[in-house]
Design a protein around this motif. Structure first.
Motif, PDB file in Angstrom:
ATOM      1  N   THR A 281       0.853  -1.287   0.138  1.00  0.00           N
ATOM      2  CA  THR A 281      -0.065  -0.027  -0.102  1.00  0.00           C
ATOM      3  C   THR A 281       0.743   1.289  -0.021  1.00  0.00           C
ATOM      4  O   THR A 281       0.670   2.228  -0.915  1.00  0.00           O
ATOM      5  N   ARG A 282       1.857   1.218   0.889  1.00  0.00           N
ATOM      6  CA  ARG A 282       2.825   2.645   0.974  1.00  0.00           C
ATOM      7  C   ARG A 282       3.776   2.669  -0.306  1.00  0.00           C
ATOM      8  O   ARG A 282       4.097   3.853  -0.520  1.00  0.00           O
ATOM      9  N   LEU A 283       3.883   1.636  -1.043  1.00  0.00           N
ATOM     10  CA  LEU A 283       5.081   1.799  -1.976  1.00  0.00           C
ATOM     11  C   LEU A 283       3.931   1.970  -3.484  1.00  0.00           C
ATOM     12  O   LEU A 283       4.551   2.889  -4.487  1.00  0.00           O
ATOM     13  N   ARG A 284       2.904   1.710  -3.427  1.00  0.00           N
ATOM     14  CA  ARG A 284       1.974   1.826  -4.526  1.00  0.00           C
ATOM     15  C   ARG A 284       1.560   3.402  -4.926  1.00  0.00           C
ATOM     16  O   ARG A 284       1.536   4.348  -3.864  1.00  0.00           O
ATOM     17  N   GLY A 285       1.660   3.924  -6.032  1.00  0.00           N
ATOM     18  CA  GLY A 285       1.547   5.276  -6.520  1.00  0.00           C
ATOM     19  C   GLY A 285       2.849   5.907  -6.792  1.00  0.00           C
ATOM     20  O   GLY A 285       3.113   6.135  -7.772  1.00  0.00           O
TER      21      GLY A 285
END
Length: 185
Positions: A91-95
């Motif tokens: 989640t934190r690495l996505r985007g």
């Protein structure tokens, strides 16, 4: 009169049934896999981000329970399962950093449990899923000649000592202290 006799027989049967049995040893079911295992200080984990070799690394979790992960910063692992850490990293690495990150978190080495008292090699040993008191005693070389095989207690990590004696099938968890008492001849 029949009711009184029946009640007396019933009471006597409960009394005699209780006299023939000794109190059971405490039981706990050992974990047979690392699934659902909560990470803690002393565990070594491997974090693999597919296609990103600079983000693939091993960490030994320290007392703080957190690591410093590239591009993200501090990440708390203590008290989380490897699956939860993997989901959080994804989640934190996505985007901002990756469009579709694939993250795998696995346990490389478990933290230790400890066994003391009347065993041949009292020490700290690496936890293994499915560990029981009997297996812990075997890892420590077995009982000494002075061991009281019915005086085995466990102190759970961060908790007080359990009352009574535990059996050989009782589960041992990471950080636990297993103590084998001394018998008197």
């Amino acid at each position: 009169m029949k009711i009184i006799k029946l009640c007396a027989l019933l009471v006597l049967s409960f009394v005699f049934a209780g006299c023939n049995s000794s109190p059971p040893a405490l039981q706990d079911v050992p974990e047979t896999t690392s699934r659902g295992y909560s990470l803690g200080a002393g565990d070594t984990v491997s974090i693999v981000v597919y296609g990103e070799p600079e983000m693939t690394m091993h960490f030994i979790i320290d007392k703080s329970g957190a690591i410093n992960f590239p591009y993200i910063g501090p990440l708390v692992l203590k008290g989380k399962t490897p699956e939860q850490v993997s989901d959080e990293l994804t989640t934190r690495l996505r985007g901002e950093y990756l469009s579709k990150p694939m993250v795998t978190v696995s346990i490389v080495a478990f933290r230790k449990f400890y066994i003391s008292g009347e065993v041949k090699n009292p020490n700290g040993y690496a936890y293994e899923p499915g560990l029981t008191v009997g297996r812990a005693i075997a890892l420590a070389g077995g009982f000494t000649d002075r061991a009281d095989r019915s005086d085995i207690s466990i102190q759970r990590a961060g908790e007080g000592e359990l009352p009574g004696s535990v059996g050989s099938g009782y589960a041992v968890h990471p950080g636990d202290i297993v103590t084998i008492g001394m018998g008197f001849f």
